[in-house]
Design a protein around this motif. Structure first.
Motif, PDB file in Angstrom:
ATOM      1  N   ALA A 580      55.663  27.874  37.502  1.00 12.12           N
ATOM      2  CA  ALA A 580      55.829  26.918  38.604  1.00 12.12           C
ATOM      3  C   ALA A 580      54.681  26.971  39.601  1.00 12.12           C
ATOM      4  O   ALA A 580      54.474  26.000  40.352  1.00 12.12           O
ATOM      5  CB  ALA A 580      57.152  27.200  39.324  1.00 12.12           C
ATOM      6  N   LEU A 581      53.944  28.058  39.641  1.00 13.22           N
ATOM      7  CA  LEU A 581      52.878  28.232  40.631  1.00 13.22           C
ATOM      8  C   LEU A 581      51.581  28.637  39.925  1.00 13.22           C
ATOM      9  O   LEU A 581      51.134  29.784  40.003  1.00 13.22           O
ATOM     10  CB  LEU A 581      53.281  29.294  41.653  1.00 13.22           C
ATOM     11  CG  LEU A 581      54.530  28.973  42.484  1.00 13.22           C
ATOM     12  CD1 LEU A 581      55.051  30.209  43.182  1.00 13.22           C
ATOM     13  CD2 LEU A 581      54.225  27.872  43.498  1.00 13.22           C
ATOM     14  N   PRO A 582      50.938  27.708  39.208  1.00 13.09           N
ATOM     15  CA  PRO A 582      49.777  28.045  38.369  1.00 13.09           C
ATOM     16  C   PRO A 582      48.541  28.491  39.143  1.00 13.09           C
ATOM     17  O   PRO A 582      47.635  29.069  38.548  1.00 13.09           O
ATOM     18  CB  PRO A 582      49.512  26.754  37.592  1.00 13.09           C
ATOM     19  CG  PRO A 582      50.119  25.680  38.431  1.00 13.09           C
ATOM     20  CD  PRO A 582      51.305  26.283  39.093  1.00 13.09           C
ATOM     21  N   GLU A 583      48.495  28.241  40.445  1.00 10.67           N
ATOM     22  CA  GLU A 583      47.315  28.634  41.227  1.00 10.67           C
ATOM     23  C   GLU A 583      47.500  29.966  41.954  1.00 10.67           C
ATOM     24  O   GLU A 583      46.576  30.445  42.625  1.00 10.67           O
ATOM     25  CB  GLU A 583      46.983  27.544  42.252  1.00 10.67           C
ATOM     26  CG  GLU A 583      46.677  26.187  41.644  1.00 10.67           C
ATOM     27  CD  GLU A 583      45.538  26.270  40.626  1.00 10.67           C
ATOM     28  OE1 GLU A 583      44.532  26.948  40.906  1.00 10.67           O
ATOM     29  OE2 GLU A 583      45.667  25.661  39.551  1.00 10.67           O
ATOM     30  N   ALA A 584      48.677  30.532  41.850  1.00 12.40           N
ATOM     31  CA  ALA A 584      48.956  31.786  42.572  1.00 12.40           C
ATOM     32  C   ALA A 584      48.137  32.934  42.000  1.00 12.40           C
ATOM     33  O   ALA A 584      47.686  32.913  40.855  1.00 12.40           O
ATOM     34  CB  ALA A 584      50.441  32.099  42.513  1.00 12.40           C
ATOM     35  N   ARG A 585      47.943  33.944  42.834  1.00 13.45           N
ATOM     36  CA  ARG A 585      47.242  35.158  42.420  1.00 13.45           C
ATOM     37  C   ARG A 585      48.248  36.315  42.396  1.00 13.45           C
ATOM     38  O   ARG A 585      49.323  36.245  42.974  1.00 13.45           O
ATOM     39  CB  ARG A 585      46.096  35.486  43.381  1.00 13.45           C
ATOM     40  CG  ARG A 585      45.069  34.365  43.518  1.00 13.45           C
ATOM     41  CD  ARG A 585      44.255  34.190  42.240  1.00 13.45           C
ATOM     42  NE  ARG A 585      43.141  33.271  42.441  1.00 13.45           N
ATOM     43  CZ  ARG A 585      43.177  31.968  42.236  1.00 13.45           C
ATOM     44  NH1 ARG A 585      44.314  31.401  41.832  1.00 13.45           N
ATOM     45  NH2 ARG A 585      42.114  31.222  42.419  1.00 13.45           N
ATOM     46  N   LEU A 586      47.835  37.407  41.748  1.00 10.74           N
ATOM     47  CA  LEU A 586      48.709  38.571  41.610  1.00 10.74           C
ATOM     48  C   LEU A 586      47.912  39.854  41.800  1.00 10.74           C
ATOM     49  O   LEU A 586      46.844  40.021  41.198  1.00 10.74           O
ATOM     50  CB  LEU A 586      49.359  38.576  40.218  1.00 10.74           C
ATOM     51  CG  LEU A 586      50.240  39.777  39.856  1.00 10.74           C
ATOM     52  CD1 LEU A 586      51.462  39.861  40.771  1.00 10.74           C
ATOM     53  CD2 LEU A 586      50.693  39.689  38.396  1.00 10.74           C
ATOM     54  N   LEU A 599      47.919  45.383  30.244  1.00 14.06           N
ATOM     55  CA  LEU A 599      48.739  44.608  31.172  1.00 14.06           C
ATOM     56  C   LEU A 599      48.237  43.173  31.293  1.00 14.06           C
ATOM     57  O   LEU A 599      49.031  42.227  31.354  1.00 14.06           O
ATOM     58  CB  LEU A 599      48.759  45.285  32.544  1.00 14.06           C
ATOM     59  CG  LEU A 599      49.790  46.400  32.738  1.00 14.06           C
ATOM     60  CD1 LEU A 599      49.549  47.128  34.051  1.00 14.06           C
ATOM     61  CD2 LEU A 599      51.212  45.825  32.711  1.00 14.06           C
ATOM     62  N   ALA A 600      46.921  43.013  31.327  1.00  5.62           N
ATOM     63  CA  ALA A 600      46.353  41.663  31.410  1.00  5.62           C
ATOM     64  C   ALA A 600      46.757  40.834  30.199  1.00  5.62           C
ATOM     65  O   ALA A 600      47.097  39.646  30.326  1.00  5.62           O
ATOM     66  CB  ALA A 600      44.834  41.746  31.524  1.00  5.62           C
ATOM     67  N   GLU A 601      46.731  41.442  29.022  1.00  5.21           N
ATOM     68  CA  GLU A 601      47.146  40.733  27.802  1.00  5.21           C
ATOM     69  C   GLU A 601      48.623  40.356  27.868  1.00  5.21           C
ATOM     70  O   GLU A 601      49.012  39.235  27.504  1.00  5.21           O
ATOM     71  CB  GLU A 601      46.896  41.612  26.579  1.00  5.21           C
ATOM     72  CG  GLU A 601      45.429  41.842  26.255  1.00  5.21           C
ATOM     73  CD  GLU A 601      45.248  42.821  25.111  1.00  5.21           C
ATOM     74  OE1 GLU A 601      46.276  43.313  24.579  1.00  5.21           O
ATOM     75  OE2 GLU A 601      44.092  43.118  24.756  1.00  5.21           O
ATOM     76  N   ARG A 602      49.451  41.282  28.319  1.00  2.97           N
ATOM     77  CA  ARG A 602      50.894  41.008  28.398  1.00  2.97           C
ATOM     78  C   ARG A 602      51.185  39.931  29.438  1.00  2.97           C
ATOM     79  O   ARG A 602      52.038  39.061  29.227  1.00  2.97           O
ATOM     80  CB  ARG A 602      51.641  42.295  28.739  1.00  2.97           C
ATOM     81  CG  ARG A 602      51.585  43.356  27.635  1.00  2.97           C
ATOM     82  CD  ARG A 602      52.208  44.666  28.095  1.00  2.97           C
ATOM     83  NE  ARG A 602      53.611  44.504  28.444  1.00  2.97           N
ATOM     84  CZ  ARG A 602      54.236  45.167  29.409  1.00  2.97           C
ATOM     85  NH1 ARG A 602      53.561  46.039  30.160  1.00  2.97           N
ATOM     86  NH2 ARG A 602      55.516  44.965  29.657  1.00  2.97           N
ATOM     87  N   LEU A 603      50.484  39.978  30.563  1.00  2.00           N
ATOM     88  CA  LEU A 603      50.676  38.956  31.600  1.00  2.00           C
ATOM     89  C   LEU A 603      50.257  37.584  31.100  1.00  2.00           C
ATOM     90  O   LEU A 603      50.915  36.569  31.375  1.00  2.00           O
ATOM     91  CB  LEU A 603      49.887  39.336  32.854  1.00  2.00           C
ATOM     92  CG  LEU A 603      50.511  40.446  33.710  1.00  2.00           C
ATOM     93  CD1 LEU A 603      49.475  41.027  34.659  1.00  2.00           C
ATOM     94  CD2 LEU A 603      51.706  39.903  34.504  1.00  2.00           C
ATOM     95  N   GLY A 607      52.067  33.727  30.974  1.00  5.71           N
ATOM     96  CA  GLY A 607      51.569  32.616  31.770  1.00  5.71           C
ATOM     97  C   GLY A 607      50.675  32.962  32.934  1.00  5.71           C
ATOM     98  O   GLY A 607      50.304  32.074  33.706  1.00  5.71           O
ATOM     99  N   MET A 608      50.291  34.217  33.104  1.00  7.62           N
ATOM    100  CA  MET A 608      49.400  34.602  34.203  1.00  7.62           C
ATOM    101  C   MET A 608      48.064  35.030  33.603  1.00  7.62           C
ATOM    102  O   MET A 608      47.956  36.075  32.972  1.00  7.62           O
ATOM    103  CB  MET A 608      50.008  35.754  35.012  1.00  7.62           C
ATOM    104  CG  MET A 608      49.103  36.334  36.104  1.00  7.62           C
ATOM    105  SD  MET A 608      48.655  35.167  37.411  1.00  7.62           S
ATOM    106  CE  MET A 608      50.137  35.160  38.427  1.00  7.62           C
TER     107      MET A 608
END
Length: 747
Positions: A580-586, A599-603, A607-608
């Protein structure tokens, strides 16, 4: 096994008889061979034996010595010599030597060794080598009781036998009895001060007894005797690590591996150092190398699990702990870690309870079978002595909760005693010690000694602050030194132990009357009035910063929980938010290296994209709290919600919507939010969670207002009302105590 003594030289009388002359010549050659052997000239000794046997093929002593000379070279040749000697005459010495040639892994030969040593003892019941080797044979077979009896017989017959004391102590140490092992190992050193292996094993016994400085001094002495001995370097490195000397430990272990690259113990211990230094990739590689070298190395499997846990690979960590138990079902560390890790992997509280009960059934049963009696006066109204046991009375998240409680205990009604089982106290330790009546430095005490200290102190209510976390002293509680024993704080779960009668919880973690709730625990649950936690923000910035999204073109989510909480269930929970929030950061916390890549691969699969993720490492508390200033909304984890981490986020003005599950650990967010009066941020399924987070993200004015008021909301809530919390926990202790008093009166 001990190598037997060579036979003594025997005089031969002169004779004109040719056979007697041959025997005399054989004896002369044998005496020359024996002298050469004693001088270390083994080739000359072998040649002398051959001359003796050429003169007299049946020379018993020459056959024996020839076999002894072959023991380290050609076991089959040695065996042939000993069999020839036994054909001439059975003697205890040759029988012992013959047993040394038998392969313990080969059933028939193992039986032959047993028969030979048994026969040797029939001929000479106190033969030292026969007793020693027969004891070692029984120990190798797992018959520890017989082995110990044989060593005790040998020591009674030869009190000055250093090898006997060493082997007996080593057997006790290997059997998990370091306190008993220390005596014979120390005696072995008194008898033979240059016995390096006795230094090493006594050092290991002292490490197991938490007498770390003594162990270090002993191992330094061993290093002076044998500077290049890998076992000495490995064990000295281990004790340096336990004392916090990580760089010294690493240097010692690296040097040991230069000398012995295939030493699995060195790799395993080096992995522990890497783990403590936060070098998780290196820790994993070292543990894998140890397992490659020794596939059944239980501790290495367990340490691999620790590295995988730190990297966030929960399922692989559980598999590693189970692998350790497959190698050694009695491995306490692996079983304890398995119990703890299950809380991160599942919300099935029945499964967690079953694993905890499996631990206590295997490791606590003998202690629980012992009868106990108490001298405590069963007066319901008198001043109570409350004891807290923990390895984390230090700069640790636990202190955020113990500091306010200890400061507000009613000292007129409760006398507070702390049993600190930590090796390295710090400034927080001093603060805690200043807030209680009595402080016991208990890290060097054995479980039995600590339990006795608690009894001697007359503790009425003993509180376990650790459960199955690192440094737990489960056997202390299994010894039941106090009439009332209760679990609290480490995490809301169960010990699975009959030794712990109570557990503290709250109405949100364990809703009263909910079906099946109380059956999740072996203890009786006593609900505090409001909350399981009472929080004090240590080293926090004075001000809450502005909402980052107001100055940025995007919203920033954050999760600074331990990576082991980033389960597949957690990422599935977040996926609706990412969509729902494709521009958000984490912002995520994870150790550098493969953990971040994985973790990057799993995220990305949820969808992140990696481009939207920023990682931070483990930080000092002040820096970690400042990282929260860069976050707009905290994403909670599942099935193990944030506990302390969520409280830190709230204090920094960051809201933490939560997803409620079936276990107490998955209802922590519910408890915190209900105590803050923010029940609108509680979801009971993934879709509802995404909807709450997305709505909050789209309403920046609301988010900014929430941020500005969260700290004041916390300060006014039960989560930070230390006086109220203390009265609640004291009422709980008093309730437990009255219950015990009533049970005493009914007996």
């Amino acid at each position: 096994m001990t190598v037997p003594h060579a036979p003594s030289a025997s005089a031969a009388s002169a004779s004109a008889n040719p056979a007697a002359s041959a025997a005399s010549a054989g004896t002369t050659a044998y005496e020359t061979a024996l002298a050469a052997w004693r001088a270390g000239a083994h080739e000359a000794a072998s040649a002398g034996c051959q001359r003796a046997l050429d003169a007299d093929p049946h020379h018993h002593d020459a056959l024996h010595l020839a076999g002894v000379l072959q023991l380290g070279r050609d076991r089959a040749a040695a065996r042939a010599f000993f069999m020839r000697a036994l054909a001439v005459r059975e003697t205890p010495g040759v029988l012992v030597s013959f047993a040394l040639t038998c392969d313990a892994a080969e059933t028939a030969q193992a039986a032959q060794a047993h028969t030979a040593l048994q026969r040797a003892l029939e001929l000479d019941p106190l033969h030292p080598d026969a007793l020693n080797n027969f004891a070692n044979l029984h120990a190798a077979r797992g018959d520890v009781a017989t082995a110990m009896a044989l060593f005790e017989r040998l020591i009674a017959a030869q009190p000055g036998n250093a090898i006997a004391h060493y082997n007996f102590g080593s057997l006790l140490l290997g059997g998990g009895q370091p306190a008993r092992a220390a005596g014979p190992l120390r005696r072995a050193l008194e008898l033979d001060p240059a016995h390096v292996s006795a230094h090493v094993n006594l050092g290991n016994a002292l490490i197991a007894l938490n007498r770390l400085e003594e162990a270090r001094a002993l191992l330094e002495a061993a290093r002076a005797l044998a500077p290049e001995a890998p076992d000495v370097l490995i064990n000295l490195g281990s004790v340096q690590r336990l004392l916090g000397g990580y760089e010294a430990a690493r240097a010692l272990l690296m040097h040991a591996l230069e000398l012995a690259p295939a030493n699995a113990s060195a790799w395993n211990n080096l992995g522990n150092v890497f783990y403590d230094l936060g070098q998780i990739d290196e820790a994993r590689v070292a543990a894998l190398r140890a397992i490659e070298l020794r596939p059944n190395f239980a501790d290495a499997h367990g340490n691999l699990g620790n590295a995988l846990k730190a990297a966030g690979d929960v399922e692989a960590a559980l598999a590693a702990y189970r692998g350790a138990l497959a190698c050694d079902p009695n491995n306490r560390g692996a079983r304890s870690n398995l119990v703890y890790m299950l809380a991160f992997a599942t919300e099935d509280a029945a499964a967690i309870r079953a694993e905890a009960e499996a631990y206590t059934a295997r490791h606590e049963a003998p202690l629980l079978a012992q009868a106990v009696a108490y001298a405590n006066v069963p007066d319901p109204a008198r001043r109570l002595r409350v004891g807290y046991v923990s390895p984390d009375f230090r700069n640790h998240c636990q202190s955020l909760f113990t500091l306010p409680l200890f400061a507000h205990h009613d000292r007129a009604a409760f006398e507070i005693v702390c049993y600190a089982t930590l090796a390295q106290p710090d400034a927080i330790t001093a603060q805690l010690a200043a807030r209680v009546d009595h402080w016991r430095d208990a890290h060097a005490l054995t479980d039995a000694q600590l339990a006795q200290q608690i009894r001697d102190d007359g503790i009425d209510v003993l509180v376990d602050l650790t459960l199955y976390m690192a440094g737990a002293r489960r056997d202390v509680f299994a010894l039941r030194p106090a009439p009332v024993q209760v679990a609290w704080l480490a995490y809301p779960g169960t010990t699975g132990s009959r030794a712990i009668g109570w557990r503290l919880t709250d109405p949100w973690l364990d809703p009263p009357g909910a079906p099946g709730i109380d059956a999740q625990y072996t203890e009786r649950s006593l609900r505090l009035p409001d909350t399981f936690w009472c929080y004090a923000p240590l080293d926090a910035p004075d001000e809450v910063g502005a909402l980052p999204a107001l100055a940025a073109s995007h919203l920033t989510f954050g999760c600074l929980n331990n990576p082991c909480k980033l389960t597949d269930a957690t990422l599935a929970l977040w996926s609706g938010v990412f969509a729902a929030l494709p521009e958000a950061r984490l912002v995520l916390m994870a150790p550098p290296g493969q953990a971040r890549a994985r973790l990057a691969e799993r995220l990305a699969a949820h969808g992140m994209s990696a481009a939207r993720v920023r990682f931070v490492g483990f930080q000092a508390r002040a820096d970690y709290l400042r990282t929260w200033s860069q976050v707009d909304i905290a994403l909670d984890t599942f099935p193990y919600n944030g506990h302390t981490t969520s409280l830190d986020a709230f204090w920094m003005g960051v809201p933490v919507p939560t997803r409620v599950g079936a276990s107490a650990a998955s209802r922590a967010g519910l408890s915190l939010l209900e105590n803050l009066g923010l029940s609108e941020l509680v979801a009971h399924d993934n879709a509802a969670y995404a909807a709450i987070v997305v709505a909050l993200a789209h309403d920046l004015p609301r988010l900014a207002t929430l941020r500005a008021g969260l700290r004041a909301r916390m300060a006014a809530s039960p989560l930070m009302d230390a006086a109220r919390f203390s009265r609640g926990i004291e009422a709980a202790y008093r309730h437990m105590w009255r219950d015990w008093c009533e049970s005493e009166r009914s007996v």
